[in-house]
Structures are given as C-alpha cells and as structure tokens.
Scaffold this motif. Structure first.
Motif, PDB file in Angstrom:
ATOM      1  N   GLN A  68      -6.603   4.359  -1.163  1.00  0.00           N
ATOM      2  CA  GLN A  68      -7.290   3.652  -1.913  1.00  0.00           C
ATOM      3  C   GLN A  68      -6.813   2.596  -1.503  1.00  0.00           C
ATOM      4  O   GLN A  68      -8.071   1.528  -2.374  1.00  0.00           O
ATOM      5  CB  GLN A  68      -8.523   3.979  -2.189  1.00  0.00           C
ATOM      6  CG  GLN A  68      -9.032   5.378  -1.174  1.00  0.00           C
ATOM      7  CD  GLN A  68      -9.972   6.185  -2.832  1.00  0.00           C
ATOM      8  OE1 GLN A  68     -11.010   5.096  -3.479  1.00  0.00           O
ATOM      9  NE2 GLN A  68     -10.329   6.831  -1.553  1.00  0.00           N
ATOM     10  N   VAL A  69      -4.998   2.445  -2.229  1.00  0.00           N
ATOM     11  CA  VAL A  69      -5.413   1.093  -3.377  1.00  0.00           C
ATOM     12  C   VAL A  69      -4.454   0.610  -2.196  1.00  0.00           C
ATOM     13  O   VAL A  69      -3.377   0.948  -1.487  1.00  0.00           O
ATOM     14  CB  VAL A  69      -3.948   1.789  -4.695  1.00  0.00           C
ATOM     15  CG1 VAL A  69      -3.860   0.390  -5.410  1.00  0.00           C
ATOM     16  CG2 VAL A  69      -4.921   2.577  -5.527  1.00  0.00           C
ATOM     17  N   ARG A  70      -4.661  -0.914  -2.457  1.00  0.00           N
ATOM     18  CA  ARG A  70      -4.326  -2.081  -1.844  1.00  0.00           C
ATOM     19  C   ARG A  70      -4.286  -2.999  -2.401  1.00  0.00           C
ATOM     20  O   ARG A  70      -5.111  -4.310  -2.878  1.00  0.00           O
ATOM     21  CB  ARG A  70      -4.865  -2.343  -0.190  1.00  0.00           C
ATOM     22  CG  ARG A  70      -4.547  -3.235   1.157  1.00  0.00           C
ATOM     23  CD  ARG A  70      -4.962  -3.030   2.236  1.00  0.00           C
ATOM     24  NE  ARG A  70      -5.020  -2.241   2.929  1.00  0.00           N
ATOM     25  CZ  ARG A  70      -5.839  -1.949   3.518  1.00  0.00           C
ATOM     26  NH1 ARG A  70      -6.765  -2.254   3.998  1.00  0.00           N
ATOM     27  NH2 ARG A  70      -5.489  -0.182   4.731  1.00  0.00           N
ATOM     28  N   LEU A  71      -2.885  -3.639  -2.975  1.00  0.00           N
ATOM     29  CA  LEU A  71      -2.577  -5.241  -3.424  1.00  0.00           C
ATOM     30  C   LEU A  71      -2.306  -6.225  -2.174  1.00  0.00           C
ATOM     31  O   LEU A  71      -1.227  -6.091  -1.592  1.00  0.00           O
ATOM     32  CB  LEU A  71      -1.466  -5.146  -4.360  1.00  0.00           C
ATOM     33  CG  LEU A  71      -1.704  -3.335  -5.547  1.00  0.00           C
ATOM     34  CD1 LEU A  71      -0.926  -3.239  -6.468  1.00  0.00           C
ATOM     35  CD2 LEU A  71      -2.844  -4.053  -6.559  1.00  0.00           C
ATOM     36  N   GLU A 110       0.903  -0.996   0.120  1.00  0.00           N
ATOM     37  CA  GLU A 110       0.549   0.532   0.055  1.00  0.00           C
ATOM     38  C   GLU A 110       0.784   1.560   0.173  1.00  0.00           C
ATOM     39  O   GLU A 110       2.148   0.723   0.419  1.00  0.00           O
ATOM     40  CB  GLU A 110      -0.674   0.132   0.692  1.00  0.00           C
ATOM     41  CG  GLU A 110      -0.549   0.090   2.693  1.00  0.00           C
ATOM     42  CD  GLU A 110      -1.594  -0.104   3.137  1.00  0.00           C
ATOM     43  OE1 GLU A 110      -2.592  -0.127   3.468  1.00  0.00           O
ATOM     44  OE2 GLU A 110      -0.810   0.667   4.524  1.00  0.00           O
ATOM     45  N   TYR A 111       0.526   2.537  -0.827  1.00  0.00           N
ATOM     46  CA  TYR A 111       1.449   3.863  -0.584  1.00  0.00           C
ATOM     47  C   TYR A 111       1.226   4.522   0.705  1.00  0.00           C
ATOM     48  O   TYR A 111       0.397   4.497   1.407  1.00  0.00           O
ATOM     49  CB  TYR A 111       0.356   4.492  -1.820  1.00  0.00           C
ATOM     50  CG  TYR A 111       0.671   3.462  -3.573  1.00  0.00           C
ATOM     51  CD1 TYR A 111       1.708   3.698  -4.123  1.00  0.00           C
ATOM     52  CD2 TYR A 111      -0.180   2.551  -4.092  1.00  0.00           C
ATOM     53  CE1 TYR A 111       1.938   2.858  -4.922  1.00  0.00           C
ATOM     54  CE2 TYR A 111       0.163   2.438  -5.371  1.00  0.00           C
ATOM     55  CZ  TYR A 111       1.301   2.614  -5.765  1.00  0.00           C
ATOM     56  OH  TYR A 111       1.339   1.929  -6.615  1.00  0.00           O
ATOM     57  N   LYS A 168      -4.267   7.537  -3.869  1.00  0.00           N
ATOM     58  CA  LYS A 168      -3.651   6.265  -3.770  1.00  0.00           C
ATOM     59  C   LYS A 168      -3.340   5.637  -2.394  1.00  0.00           C
ATOM     60  O   LYS A 168      -3.188   4.461  -1.990  1.00  0.00           O
ATOM     61  CB  LYS A 168      -2.003   6.399  -4.045  1.00  0.00           C
ATOM     62  CG  LYS A 168      -1.717   6.906  -5.729  1.00  0.00           C
ATOM     63  CD  LYS A 168      -0.268   7.324  -6.114  1.00  0.00           C
ATOM     64  CE  LYS A 168      -0.285   7.611  -7.584  1.00  0.00           C
ATOM     65  NZ  LYS A 168       0.756   7.782  -7.740  1.00  0.00           N
TER      66      LYS A 168
END
Length: 101
Positions: A50-53, A26-27, A48
């Motif tokens: 909200q982005v979680r990989l 995550e950022y 960014k």
C-alpha cells in the motif's frame, strides 16, 4: 524486501503526459495474494504493497531507499516515439493500401 523505482507511463485514457514526470518508489510484493473463500475478495497480508512514495528525481528516490536500508531496482523509462503524420497523407497516390470510404 525489494523496492522498485520507476517513472509511470501514460495511461491509455490520457492524451497528455499528466502524472508521468514524477518517480515512484513502491515495494515488490513479498506474500502472494489470496482469495477470501466466502466473498471472493482478493487480499494480502503484506501491508507494504500500500506504500507508494513520489519523488521529483531518481536520485531523490535512490537516496530515500538507501537511507531506509531498502534494496531497490531502478527501471529506466521508455520514451514514446512520436511519428509525424499529416492529413494529406491519407490521399497520397503511392499509398501501400488503397483508400476507400
């Protein structure tokens, strides 16, 4: 833009190790959150966050970050320490504190 790669710890509400085996990328926030004056909501213009990989291994997460051209930081997981205790230890005579009802 810096990403953080880590393996999440067990939450206090869990007794098992569910959702703690996968690695997360995550950022880090680039813009500080602000309080919306009318309603008091906390918001940010940084999408960014909200982005979680999720990845199975740390190597997969590092490969993805390098493929995307993102600087990243890997945080090593802290394994929990399990201390053995038995019920009969509550009634030992050499306890440091006396046992009472």
């Amino acid at each position: 833009m810096v990403a953080r790669i880590y393996r999440p710890a067990k939450t206090a509400m869990q007794s098992g190790k569910g959702k703690t085996q996968r690695w997360v990328l995550e950022y880090e926030p680039e813009v500080a959150r602000t309080v919306e004056p009318l309603m008091g909501y906390t918001s940010s213009s940084d999408m960014k966050q909200q982005v979680r990989l999720y990845f199975e291994t740390v190597e997969e997460a590092e490969a993805c970050a390098s493929r995307l051209g993102v600087a990243y930081r890997v945080e090593k997981p802290k394994d929990r320490i399990v201390r053995g205790a038995s019920y009969s230890d509550n009634f030992r005579f050499d306890r440091s504190a006396p046992w009472t009802h």
